[in-house]
Design an enzyme around this catalytic site. Structure first.
Site, mmCIF file in Angstrom:
data_model
loop_
_atom_site.group_PDB
_atom_site.id
_atom_site.type_symbol
_atom_site.label_atom_id
_atom_site.label_comp_id
_atom_site.label_asym_id
_atom_site.label_seq_id
_atom_site.Cartn_x
_atom_site.Cartn_y
_atom_site.Cartn_z
ATOM 1 C CG LEU A 80 47.307 41.882 54.279
ATOM 2 C CD1 LEU A 80 48.303 41.392 53.236
ATOM 3 C CD2 LEU A 80 47.895 43.030 55.075
ATOM 4 C CG ASP A 81 42.610 47.413 53.228
ATOM 5 O OD1 ASP A 81 41.998 46.917 54.192
ATOM 6 O OD2 ASP A 81 43.009 48.588 53.197
ATOM 7 C CB VAL A 82 40.361 43.870 48.192
ATOM 8 C CG1 VAL A 82 40.449 43.459 46.725
ATOM 9 C CG2 VAL A 82 39.278 43.062 48.894
#
EC number: 5.4.99.-
Length: 306
Positions: A137-139
């Protein structure tokens, strides 16, 4: 710290220091801001502030932090819960502001470091800095994320994600109103041709398919349930921006700054709401859900007001 001399590329002339150096080095804007505050970014010996603008022909002197060790460092992460765990897998409820694994340019917390601090064993398969990671998942994206604990589980899960047999359901709050209210965005995604830190719809990009359904409309935004058929970097953010409805708070991909300020968001409104997957060893179908964190719930309350 190590000193690095960096000429300003033509495409970055006039950019803010924090924005430009974030793109040039891979450091977060907040980290560049800290460097500026400590006098770590200079031009001709003069310290630059994070909001200063870069000039043509300038040579920057930047005190870059030493690279992080390749292996995760045990670091407790407040708010990261475990939704499920057995001998083969662990499913975490990832907060925003946490990366999936350590990487160059990222000095914040990561999922693997948090699991290490919780004494959760992960698989040894994969590169040293991302062992056990089968999907990321993106930050700035919160929600359900699965990590392999065993080697067989790692192999089977990687294959499941490659073959798109995993059900990945996201909720995204997007600006304006999607028309039609249910639809599919099918457009190839690749690296932006001039800004490598971004993704974009480009000819020759990788096949990317996003299905969406509006589940709630508000005066200035729609809450959509999004099903990913593929899983490209920034896929939902890029596709929603491309149809004129960027995720609220996602100024990287064109979100309105005034609306972002109104909600108080410091990241995109995007949440991995549900994950459905066959257990890599038993084959049993498992479904996990994550509730909205406080910042996303608050933004919803704000935008529901007339």
């Amino acid at each position: 710290m190590s000193l690095r001399l960096m000429p300003v590329p033509d495409g970055f002339v006039g950019e803010r220091v924090d924005v430009a150096l974030s793109r040039m080095t891979g450091l977060s804007r907040s980290k560049v801001g800290e460097l500026c505050a400590d006098g770590g970014v200079r031009e001709g010996g003069r310290a630059l502030g994070k909001s200063d603008r870069l000039t043509e022909g300038a040579l920057l002197e930047v005190d870059l932090p030493d690279p992080r060790p390749a292996e995760p460092v045990a670091t407790p992460v407040e708010g990261m819960g475990i939704l499920y765990e057995d001998e083969d897998v662990v499913v975490v409820d990832k907060p925003a502001g946490v990366a999936a694994h350590p990487s160059m340019g990222w000095d914040g917390p990561d999922v693997l470091g948090a699991l290490k601090a919780m004494h959760v064993r992960v698989a040894t398969s994969g590169a040293a800095e991302r062992q056990g990671i089968v999907s990321r998942l993106d930050v700035g994206t919160s929600g359900c994320m699965i990590v392999a604990k065993g080697e067989r589980a790692y192999s089977v899960l990687k294959q499941a994600f490659r073959e798109h047999t995993v059900e990945k359901i996201y909720h995204a709050l997007v600006q304006g109103h999607l028309d039609p209210t249910s639809g599919t965005i099918d457009a190839p995604i690749g690296r932006h041709p001039s800004r490598e830190w971004k993704m974009a719809i480009i000819d020759g990009g990788r096949e990317s398919v996003t299905h969406y359904d509006v589940i709630e409309s508000m005066p200035a935004a729609d809450l959509a349930e999004v099903h990913l058929e593929t899983g490209r970097t920034h896929q939902i953010r890029v596709h929603m921006s491309a149809v004129g409805h960027p995720c609220v708070g996602d100024e990287t991909y064109g979100a309105d700054a005034e609306l972002t300020a109104r909600t108080g968001l410091v990241r995109q409104w995007l949440h991995a709401r549900r994950l459905g997957i066959a257990h890599p060893i038993t084959g049993e179908w498992m479904v996990f859900e994550s509730e909205y964190p406080d910042d996303l719930a608050h933004a919803l309350d704000v935008l529901r007001l007339p």
